[in-house]
Design a protein around this motif. Structure first.
Motif, PDB file in Angstrom:
ATOM      1  N   THR A   1      57.706  63.065  53.247  1.00 44.06           N
ATOM      2  CA  THR A   1      56.479  62.299  53.445  1.00 44.06           C
ATOM      3  C   THR A   1      56.634  60.929  52.790  1.00 44.06           C
ATOM      4  OG1 THR A   1      55.073  64.270  53.445  1.00 44.06           O
ATOM      5  CG2 THR A   1      54.000  62.160  52.965  1.00 44.06           C
ATOM      6  N   CYS A   2      56.350  59.873  53.545  1.00 40.54           N
ATOM      7  CA  CYS A   2      56.255  58.523  52.999  1.00 40.54           C
ATOM      8  C   CYS A   2      54.767  58.199  52.915  1.00 40.54           C
ATOM      9  CB  CYS A   2      56.960  57.513  53.898  1.00 40.54           C
ATOM     10  SG  CYS A   2      58.732  57.798  54.098  1.00 40.54           S
TER      11      CYS A   2
ATOM     12  N   VAL B   1      59.066  63.002  60.274  1.00 41.32           N
ATOM     13  CA  VAL B   1      58.668  62.568  58.931  1.00 41.32           C
ATOM     14  C   VAL B   1      57.169  62.282  58.919  1.00 41.32           C
ATOM     15  CG1 VAL B   1      58.868  60.682  57.253  1.00 41.32           C
ATOM     16  CG2 VAL B   1      60.921  61.671  58.271  1.00 41.32           C
ATOM     17  N   HIS B   2      56.492  62.715  57.856  1.00 39.70           N
ATOM     18  CA  HIS B   2      55.058  62.497  57.720  1.00 39.70           C
ATOM     19  C   HIS B   2      54.809  61.117  57.110  1.00 39.70           C
ATOM     20  CE1 HIS B   2      54.257  66.773  58.524  1.00 39.70           C
ATOM     21  NE2 HIS B   2      55.325  67.002  57.783  1.00 39.70           N
ATOM     22  N   LEU B   3      53.903  60.375  57.715  1.00 41.72           N
ATOM     23  CA  LEU B   3      53.518  59.055  57.232  1.00 41.72           C
ATOM     24  C   LEU B   3      52.036  59.113  56.874  1.00 41.72           C
ATOM     25  CD1 LEU B   3      55.439  57.036  59.942  1.00 41.72           C
ATOM     26  CD2 LEU B   3      56.089  57.269  57.542  1.00 41.72           C
ATOM     27  N   VAL B   4      51.742  59.051  55.575  1.00 43.25           N
ATOM     28  CA  VAL B   4      50.388  59.294  55.074  1.00 43.25           C
ATOM     29  C   VAL B   4      49.837  58.023  54.448  1.00 43.25           C
ATOM     30  CG1 VAL B   4      49.010  60.601  53.403  1.00 43.25           C
ATOM     31  CG2 VAL B   4      50.853  61.742  54.672  1.00 43.25           C
ATOM     32  N   ASP B   5      48.625  57.647  54.872  1.00 47.13           N
ATOM     33  CA  ASP B   5      47.981  56.482  54.272  1.00 47.13           C
ATOM     34  C   ASP B   5      46.495  56.736  54.076  1.00 47.13           C
ATOM     35  OD1 ASP B   5      46.821  56.041  56.780  1.00 47.13           O
ATOM     36  OD2 ASP B   5      48.059  54.294  57.254  1.00 47.13           O
ATOM     37  N   SER B   6      45.744  55.679  53.811  1.00 45.53           N
ATOM     38  CA  SER B   6      44.337  55.841  53.429  1.00 45.53           C
ATOM     39  C   SER B   6      43.408  56.142  54.592  1.00 45.53           C
ATOM     40  CB  SER B   6      43.842  54.574  52.715  1.00 45.53           C
ATOM     41  OG  SER B   6      43.934  53.456  53.582  1.00 45.53           O
ATOM     42  N   VAL B   7      43.831  55.831  55.817  1.00 43.22           N
ATOM     43  CA  VAL B   7      42.916  55.967  56.951  1.00 43.22           C
ATOM     44  C   VAL B   7      43.409  56.913  58.038  1.00 43.22           C
ATOM     45  CG1 VAL B   7      41.874  53.716  56.567  1.00 43.22           C
ATOM     46  CG2 VAL B   7      43.877  53.893  58.054  1.00 43.22           C
ATOM     47  N   GLY B   8      44.709  57.097  58.176  1.00 38.25           N
ATOM     48  CA  GLY B   8      45.242  57.927  59.247  1.00 38.25           C
ATOM     49  C   GLY B   8      45.090  57.260  60.604  1.00 38.25           C
ATOM     50  N   GLY B   9      45.440  57.993  61.647  1.00 41.34           N
ATOM     51  CA  GLY B   9      45.378  57.457  63.000  1.00 41.34           C
ATOM     52  C   GLY B   9      46.624  56.678  63.353  1.00 41.34           C
TER      53      GLY B   9
ATOM     54  N   GLY C   1      49.301  57.640  64.683  1.00 41.67           N
ATOM     55  CA  GLY C   1      50.500  58.379  64.294  1.00 41.67           C
ATOM     56  C   GLY C   1      50.623  58.634  62.809  1.00 41.67           C
ATOM     57  N   ARG C   2      49.714  58.061  62.021  1.00 38.99           N
ATOM     58  CA  ARG C   2      49.699  58.324  60.587  1.00 38.99           C
ATOM     59  C   ARG C   2      48.744  59.466  60.263  1.00 38.99           C
ATOM     60  NH1 ARG C   2      50.748  53.307  63.049  1.00 38.99           N
ATOM     61  NH2 ARG C   2      51.440  51.720  61.548  1.00 38.99           N
ATOM     62  N   GLU C   3      48.945  60.075  59.091  1.00 37.80           N
ATOM     63  CA  GLU C   3      48.043  61.109  58.606  1.00 37.80           C
ATOM     64  C   GLU C   3      47.222  60.535  57.463  1.00 37.80           C
ATOM     65  OE1 GLU C   3      50.353  64.637  57.605  1.00 37.80           O
ATOM     66  OE2 GLU C   3      51.875  64.000  59.058  1.00 37.80           O
ATOM     67  N   SER C   4      45.994  61.002  57.317  1.00 40.29           N
ATOM     68  CA  SER C   4      45.122  60.528  56.254  1.00 40.29           C
ATOM     69  C   SER C   4      45.338  61.334  54.981  1.00 40.29           C
ATOM     70  CB  SER C   4      43.660  60.645  56.694  1.00 40.29           C
ATOM     71  OG  SER C   4      42.797  60.229  55.659  1.00 40.29           O
ATOM     72  N   ALA C   5      45.412  60.645  53.841  1.00 38.17           N
ATOM     73  CA  ALA C   5      45.584  61.319  52.558  1.00 38.17           C
ATOM     74  C   ALA C   5      44.404  62.248  52.285  1.00 38.17           C
ATOM     75  CB  ALA C   5      45.711  60.291  51.446  1.00 38.17           C
ATOM     76  N   ARG C   6      44.703  63.453  51.817  1.00 38.35           N
ATOM     77  CA  ARG C   6      43.671  64.447  51.498  1.00 38.35           C
ATOM     78  C   ARG C   6      43.718  64.771  50.010  1.00 38.35           C
ATOM     79  NH1 ARG C   6      44.626  69.209  53.345  1.00 38.35           N
ATOM     80  NH2 ARG C   6      46.771  68.881  54.048  1.00 38.35           N
ATOM     81  N   VAL C   7      42.559  64.903  49.393  1.00 36.36           N
ATOM     82  CA  VAL C   7      42.461  65.133  47.956  1.00 36.36           C
ATOM     83  C   VAL C   7      42.763  66.579  47.604  1.00 36.36           C
ATOM     84  CG1 VAL C   7      40.921  65.090  45.947  1.00 36.36           C
ATOM     85  CG2 VAL C   7      40.746  63.329  47.695  1.00 36.36           C
ATOM     86  N   ASP C   8      43.496  66.781  46.520  1.00 33.38           N
ATOM     87  CA  ASP C   8      43.705  68.103  45.928  1.00 33.38           C
ATOM     88  C   ASP C   8      43.074  68.072  44.540  1.00 33.38           C
ATOM     89  OD1 ASP C   8      44.532  70.454  44.757  1.00 33.38           O
ATOM     90  OD2 ASP C   8      46.635  70.262  45.364  1.00 33.38           O
TER      91      ASP C   8
END
Length: 404
Positions: free
Chosen positions: A133-134, A156-164, A166-173
């Motif tokens: 994941t980047c 490869v997963h591409l995660v950022d603040s908004v998603g969409g 082709g990107r994924e949105s960051a999720r809180v743990d």
């Protein structure tokens, strides 16, 4: 001060190769981020050379194996290599990337370096692309990085603040809270970090209008989140300021610094197998866009781009070296000022007898221990540290050739 870590403890490798950076500094498109302007083959060789140096090996495969084994020994996991199926998260400093476009000539991590790193993990280490994941949880992954990675490694997963797009949105743990001395409510990390077995920290080289500089430690302000998923970066600002201004009062040496707790948390520092600083096109400060005024006057740059990549397993050592470079550059003298190295002192001495305070980022009663070594070089001309001078401890800065 502190305890050096790594295959070669305290070693920082530095590749300087002007052939990598060909942008004229003015053409808006294609900008610095295009392969025509930043040579992907040269950048890949620079990364491989620095990894081989800090892994003390002649080939990247052996070097990477040593890096993973060294980290796992420090984590109490034994002399174990990377195992297929383990996840790796790569934190990219994308502070100036505020859209899914190319963002003009804003400064962020070079797409060529991101591609080279992912390619090494896949082809050399044997990591499945789907286990990589980047991310930057507070900014947006630009099209330049998206294209560079997804074209070769679509899993490869591409995660950022908004998603969409082709990107994924960051999720809180919320199961691994971070506690700061200066914040009442805890901070949290995204799931891409807490579910990762390893981290790689890829920072930029630049001054900072609030903290004096921003390199590896401050890169993780793009990792912390509030419970509602919003960025929690501003909740660290009070504890990292080196200049008095509208946001608060400057720190003194010896003051509490939130970067120590952040980077010492069990989900961050102890998981980090590699620290990289992208210094291909260093900028003056965090919001400064790239142009010809970003060329450095100090040697060996001599009016050119910084055209460099730094790497280490010691997060304190690499930031210490970065600070020495930044402080010695005439164009940054008004930016890199104040108690910039307070966090380096605070982190290096954590858990050392006589330390001024105890850091406990998980609030579990286990005090943070020194995660690395800090010192300053002898002078800007020789750029030597204790180990360069034949001593048994401290930092060792090793210039490496990227090959032809």
């Amino acid at each position: 001060m502190g305890r050096a870590v790594g295959v070669k403890p305290g070693r920082v490798a530095w590749a300087h190769e002007p052939r990598a950076t060909r942008w004229d500094g003015t053409t808006p498109a294609p900008g610095w981020w295009a392969d025509a302007n930043t040579d992907p083959a040269v950048v890949a060789k620079m990364l491989a050379a620095t990894v081989c140096s800090i892994g003390d090996a002649r080939d990247p495969a052996t070097a990477w194996d040593r890096l993973f084994r060294s980290l796992n020994l420090r984590r109490g996991r034994g002399d174990t290599p990377y195992r297929r199926g383990e996840r790796i998260a790569i934190k990219l400093n994308l502070n100036q990337s505020r859209s899914h476009g190319d963002n003009g000539n804003a400064s962020y991590i070079a797409p060529q370096l991101v591609h080279a790193l992912v390619a090494e993990l896949v082809s050399v280490v044997g990591v499945s692309p789907g286990d990589i994941t980047c991310y930057d949880a507070s900014r947006e992954i630009p099209s330049t990085i998206y294209r560079a990675v997804s074209a070769s490694f679509p899993q490869v997963h591409l995660v950022d603040s908004v998603g969409g797009d082709g990107r994924e949105s960051a999720r809180v743990d919320e199961s691994h809270p971070l506690y700061l001395e200066t914040a009442g409510r805890p901070l949290f990390f995204p799931t891409c970090v807490t579910q990762a077995d390893y981290l790689i920290n890829v920072a930029g080289l630049k001054g900072h209008t609030m903290a004096g500089m921003t390199v590896c430690a401050k890169n993780h302000l793009g990792t912390v989140l509030n419970a509602d998923g919003s960025s929690a970066a501003n909740r660290l600002h009070a504890s990292i300021m080196v200049k008095t201004g509208r946001r608060g009062t400057a720190q003194a040496m010896g003051d509490y610094n939130g970067l120590v707790d952040l980077n010492g948390h069990e989900e961050i520092g102890p998981k980090t197998v590699l620290y990289v600083i992208d210094a291909l096109y260093a900028t003056r400060h965090n919001e400064y866009r790239l142009d010809t005024s970003c060329k450095w006057q100090s040697p060996p740059f001599d009016g050119g781009w910084t055209a460099s990549v730094f790497a280490s397993q010691d997060g304190i050592a690499i930031d210490s070296v970065a600070l020495d470079f930044l402080r010695s550059e005439p164009t940054l003298r008004s930016i890199v000022t104040g108690t910039v190295d307070n966090y380096l002192h605070e982190a290096a001495t954590a858990g050392i007898p006589g330390a001024r305070r105890s850091y406990d980022p998980e609030k579990d009663g286990r005090a943070l221990q020194s995660p690395g070594v800090h010192e300053h070089w002898n002078d800007a001309g020789h750029k030597q540290y204790s180990r360069n001078l034949g001593r048994a401890d401290g930092i060792e800065l090793i210039p490496v050739a990227a090959g032809r």
